[in-house]
Design an enzyme around this catalytic site. Structure first.
Site, PDB file in Angstrom:
ATOM      1  N   GLU A  96       0.857  -1.182   0.000  1.00 55.06           N
ATOM      2  CA  GLU A  96       0.000   0.000   0.000  1.00 55.06           C
ATOM      3  C   GLU A  96       0.894   1.233   0.000  1.00 55.06           C
ATOM      4  O   GLU A  96       1.739   1.396   0.883  1.00 55.06           O
ATOM      5  CB  GLU A  96      -0.930   0.021   1.210  1.00 55.06           C
ATOM      6  N   ASP A 121       4.739   5.132   3.641  1.00 56.56           N
ATOM      7  CA  ASP A 121       4.423   6.562   3.657  1.00 56.56           C
ATOM      8  C   ASP A 121       5.656   7.300   4.161  1.00 56.56           C
ATOM      9  O   ASP A 121       6.626   6.673   4.603  1.00 56.56           O
ATOM     10  CB  ASP A 121       3.211   6.845   4.555  1.00 56.56           C
ATOM     11  N   ASP A 171      -1.793  12.097  -3.944  1.00 60.60           N
ATOM     12  CA  ASP A 171      -1.829  13.535  -4.200  1.00 60.60           C
ATOM     13  C   ASP A 171      -2.194  13.757  -5.662  1.00 60.60           C
ATOM     14  O   ASP A 171      -1.509  13.265  -6.557  1.00 60.60           O
ATOM     15  CB  ASP A 171      -0.454  14.137  -3.896  1.00 60.60           C
ATOM     16  N   THR A 244     -13.197   5.762   4.630  1.00 58.63           N
ATOM     17  CA  THR A 244     -12.435   6.510   5.627  1.00 58.63           C
ATOM     18  C   THR A 244     -13.171   7.787   6.023  1.00 58.63           C
ATOM     19  O   THR A 244     -14.096   8.247   5.336  1.00 58.63           O
ATOM     20  CB  THR A 244     -11.054   6.883   5.080  1.00 58.63           C
ATOM     21  N   ARG A 245     -12.749   8.359   7.142  1.00 56.40           N
ATOM     22  CA  ARG A 245     -13.330   9.615   7.588  1.00 56.40           C
ATOM     23  C   ARG A 245     -13.126  10.704   6.544  1.00 56.40           C
ATOM     24  O   ARG A 245     -14.046  11.469   6.231  1.00 56.40           O
ATOM     25  CB  ARG A 245     -12.693  10.024   8.928  1.00 56.40           C
ATOM     26  N   GLU A 247     -12.727  10.325   3.335  1.00 55.85           N
ATOM     27  CA  GLU A 247     -13.579  10.054   2.182  1.00 55.85           C
ATOM     28  C   GLU A 247     -15.024  10.415   2.480  1.00 55.85           C
ATOM     29  O   GLU A 247     -15.737  10.987   1.642  1.00 55.85           O
ATOM     30  CB  GLU A 247     -13.466   8.577   1.807  1.00 55.85           C
TER      31      GLU A 247
END
Length: 271
Positions: A96, A121, A171, A244-245, A247
């Protein structure tokens, strides 16, 4: 915003946890993620990500100190990693790229404990947050990578070693002059295809519609991938990708989220 770990310790009340005080120039996490693990070993190029500095909470800092030596991986490009050794088993591994604060990653790991997730990340608070979530929920199938995913794919992973690749809400680099920074480009897909097993799923999602259209065009044109949708379009959000929050907030504002589900084809098409 200044990091509280960089600031002089404030007077503490009885019973308050004691915060560590670092000398000037001392690394924030001596055994944790490095600021630039690959250093100057590789060519300078346009990157699709921009490191962000933000405050690391006490809980995230604690998770980084305790868990990074066990579950963290600095992407230095100096060795080829053995994924079975990294996870301690030979279960399928999904990469991921860009996991934010890690809530969705942790939920996917909990929902599919037989699949290992290597989550990459460059955001230190997110790295600490994901490590903390994995520890809290007893997730042993998550490893956290720090650094450039291109270097990871190109220098540190073996061919046909991945069972899947996830790129959620990268991004979008919306300005036209920045489009070259977008991750989903033909060159990236060619590299990714060499590390994905035949039949492995590449799953992208974005709430930026122009980027979604570009992703669809680039993936459709690439000879190493084929759309899982018979109509050649976008896919509904699969159940394994949690909402997700971030989203949910976008959907409340009327944003359109598009998922793309493509498979790595066994062989290149002729022509």
């Amino acid at each position: 915003m200044s990091d509280s770990l960089n600031s002089p310790a404030a007077p503490s009340a009885p019973g308050d946890p004691v915060r560590p005080v670092r000398a000037k120039g001392e690394p924030r996490f001596p055994d944790g993620p490095r600021a630039d693990p690959a250093g100057s070993h590789f060519e300078r190029r346009i990157r699709s990500f921009q490191p962000r500095r933000s405050r690391v909470t006490a809980g995230q800092a604690d998770a980084l100190r305790r868990l990074w030596p066990k579950w963290g991986l600095d992407i230095d490009g100096q060795r080829v990693i053995d994924l079975a050794e990294l996870f301690g088993n030979d279960r399928p591994v999904v990469l991921e790229i860009g996991f934010g604060m890690g809530e969705a990653t942790a939920r996917m790991a909990a929902g599919d404990p037989d699949t290992n997730i290597l989550a990459v990340d460059v955001h230190t608070p997110g790295q600490g947050n994901l490590l903390g979530l994995a520890d809290r929920d007893g997730l042993t199938n998550v490893r956290v990578g720090n650094g450039d995913a291109i270097i990871l794919l190109r220098e540190m992973l073996r061919p046909d070693s991945l069972d899947g690749l996830r790129v959620y809400f990268p991004d979008p680099w919306p300005k036209k002059r920045h489009h070259k920074r977008r991750l989903i480009q033909p060159e990236f897909l060619t590299l990714a295809a060499t590390r994905l097993k035949p039949g492995a799923l590449l799953h992208c999602a974005t709430d930026w519609e122009p980027y979604a259209e570009q992703m669809l065009d680039v993936l459709t044109a690439h000879p190493d991938f084929e759309n899982t949708r018979p109509d050649g379009g976008f896919a509904p959000r699969p159940e394994f990708r949690p909402l997700t929050r971030f989203e949910g907030q976008g959907l409340d504002k009327g944003h359109v989220v598009n998922d793309l589900l493509f498979r790595r084809v066994p062989h290149r098409r002729d022509g």
